[in-house]
Write an enzyme that holds these catalytic residues in place. Structure first.
Site, mmCIF file in Angstrom:
data_model
loop_
_atom_site.group_PDB
_atom_site.id
_atom_site.type_symbol
_atom_site.label_atom_id
_atom_site.label_comp_id
_atom_site.label_asym_id
_atom_site.label_seq_id
_atom_site.Cartn_x
_atom_site.Cartn_y
_atom_site.Cartn_z
ATOM 1 N N ASP A 1 8.437 -4.830 7.627
ATOM 2 C CA ASP A 1 7.687 -6.089 7.766
ATOM 3 C C ASP A 1 8.359 -7.036 8.756
ATOM 4 O OD1 ASP A 1 9.811 -6.524 6.084
ATOM 5 O OD2 ASP A 1 8.630 -7.326 4.421
ATOM 6 N N LYS B 1 0.832 -1.209 0.000
ATOM 7 C CA LYS B 1 0.000 0.000 0.000
ATOM 8 C C LYS B 1 0.871 1.265 0.000
ATOM 9 C CE LYS B 1 -3.912 -2.326 1.151
ATOM 10 N NZ LYS B 1 -4.528 -2.830 -0.095
ATOM 11 N N HIS C 1 12.243 -10.006 4.489
ATOM 12 C CA HIS C 1 12.587 -10.857 3.344
ATOM 13 C C HIS C 1 14.062 -10.690 2.970
ATOM 14 C CE1 HIS C 1 8.165 -10.184 2.994
ATOM 15 N NE2 HIS C 1 8.164 -11.457 2.605
ATOM 16 N N HIS D 1 13.834 -6.602 -4.360
ATOM 17 C CA HIS D 1 13.726 -7.853 -5.128
ATOM 18 C C HIS D 1 13.867 -7.677 -6.641
ATOM 19 C CE1 HIS D 1 12.594 -9.927 -1.512
ATOM 20 N NE2 HIS D 1 11.461 -9.279 -1.363
#
Ligand code: VJV
Ligand code: CA
Ligand code: ZN
Length: 414
Positions: free
Chosen positions: A301, A32, A214, A177
């Protein structure tokens, strides 16, 4: 507001453009961009913006994005998005009661089409598959979003290189990424690689530190063969957690051997063991590598209660990592990244903007914030972390990781 450092004299450059927050991956998509506006509003309402140099983010040009990405991939992304861009501009104009498309946007749009025709690229039957997976949808203004996010990270590098800032911040960057010719994991253009490439025009050694939950695979891959960038990622690993790379023994190749550092962990990491791991590893890395500049991806995150990540950090724990990297006094760039419980993401990045400025911001969320309702029921900066979470990492396993990393780092020539 409390002064936290003695050296608050450090100049901070902050990059923002409210357009970034207006893009939408999709209604149900976890990413978002609105969280960037929310973070910004806290930064303004806490009075932090008055203490920084605030710069308007510009769109990176195609030539700049080419420094890392495949030209055909860029053309694919840009021309594929151009109809959307026109729609986006039209939508913007009608929403703002402007009947004419701004001339400068039209000009750039024409240039993109001309370039793509020259290169004779067909978007049909393309090898590039953006939009095929729900992770990386196509959406209105996608390419502009990428240009803004990467334009800011490139300008962060410039503000450091010119000595205009000691710390530069782009919360809309950190899209770790993205690959040379592939979009993945919500990322399309790798602003971090573009930022580091810019720094390498002057600096000899750049350290990349990634505390997103991640693995920072795109940045690691880009610099896997070089010793001029050390990449260091802390991440959740195992049970098919995305992207599945970042094993302890992925150390780099050739002259890049031992210049990729990975700290894979199981879910449930809480402040105390995380900060301990972070400090043990970064202190040795700083001692051995002596970087000229630090680029830190501050993906939120890794916070407790994130919708995708499985760690259990508080904002203070997350921020302690930023504070620790700042304490070395090396020029530093702070970038955003993941973060899917958006009220906590904005809290976290506002707090960390305070850390950059040596200011500890109040626990009470400013009541004039237009997103105030998002901070219910407590309306406090520091949210309570999830209780009764098992840290699935045994102390001995974590110690083994540290020992192995120390062993790898011992092979680096001083
Ligand atoms: O795990 C994956 C890949 C799949 C295939 C696609 N499906 C949707 C999910 C499984 C194997 N992707 C991850 C990507 C995480 C990217 C993190 C990015 C960052 O934080 O590191 C940096 C910005 C993943 N996890 C969860 C989802 N994708 C996910 C994607 C959605 C979704 C719900 C979950 C996409 C669309 C919608 N819901 C509507
Ligand atoms: Ca990471
Ligand atoms: Zn992430």
């Amino acid at each position: 507001m409390i002064q936290t450092d003695s050296d608050s004299s450090r100049r901070v450059a902050y990059f923002y453009n409210r357009f970034i927050g207006k893009f939408q991956y999709g209604k149900e998509h976890p990413m978002k961009p609105k969280r960037i506006i929310m973070a910004h509003n806290l930064i303004v309402n806490y009075g932090l913006f008055r203490q920084m140099d605030v710069y308007l983010i510009r769109e990176a040009q195609l030539q700049e994005i080419r420094k890392f990405h495949d030209p055909d991939y860029i053309i694919y992304l840009s021309q594929f998005m151009s109809q959307n861009k026109i729609n986006f501009v039209k939508e913007y104009c009608s929403a703002n009661n402007e009947s004419v498309i701004p001339e400068n946007l039209l000009e750039e749009f024409k240039l993109i089409i001309k370039w793509s025709q020259q290169q004779k690229i067909k978007t049909e039957n393309s090898e590039f598959k953006v939009g095929d997976s729900p992770d990386n949808p196509t959406f209105s203004g996608l390419f502009s979003y990428c240009q803004l996010s990467s334009g800011a990270s490139i300008d962060c590098a410039h503000s450091i290189l010119t000595g205009q800032a000691d710390i530069a911040i782009n919360w809309s960057g950190g899209l770790h990424h993205a690959k040379k010719k592939e979009a993945s994991g919500f990322c399309y253009i790798n602003d971090i690689v573009l930022c580091i490439l810019e720094l390498l025009r002057v600096y000899v050694r750049v350290l990349y530190v990634d505390i997103d939950c991640h693995h920072g695979d795109g940045v690691e891959e880009a610099f896997y063969l070089t010793n001029r960038v050390m990449t260091l990622s802390f991440h959740q690993y195992g049970d098919d957690f995305y992207p599945g790379t970042g094993q302890l023994n992925s150390v780099g190749v050739g002259v890049g051997r031992y210049y990729s550092v990975n700290v894979p962990m199981k879910p449930g990491m809480s402040d105390e063991p995380y900060i301990e791991m972070f400090k043990k590893i970064t202190s040795r890395v700083m001692q051995v590598y002596r970087p000229d500049c630090i680029v830190m991806q501050c993906g939120a995150d890794s916070l407790s209660l994130d919708k995708l990540g499985g760690f259990n950090l508080s904002i203070k724990g997350h921020g302690a990592c930023v504070q620790y990297m700042k304490s070395f006094g090396t020029p530093m760039i702070l970038l955003g990244g993941g973060g899917y419980t958006i009220s906590n993401v904005s809290r976290c990045w506002a707090y960390e903007t305070g850390i950059a400025l040596g200011q500890q911001i109040d626990q009470a969320i400013p009541s004039n914030d237009i997103y105030y309702d998002y901070y219910s029921p407590d309306y406090l900066l520091h949210f309570p972390i999830k209780q009764n979470v098992e840290n699935r990492n045994k102390t001995e396993d974590l110690n083994k990781i540290v020992a192995t990393v120390y062993d790898y780092l011992s092979y680096i020539e001083n």
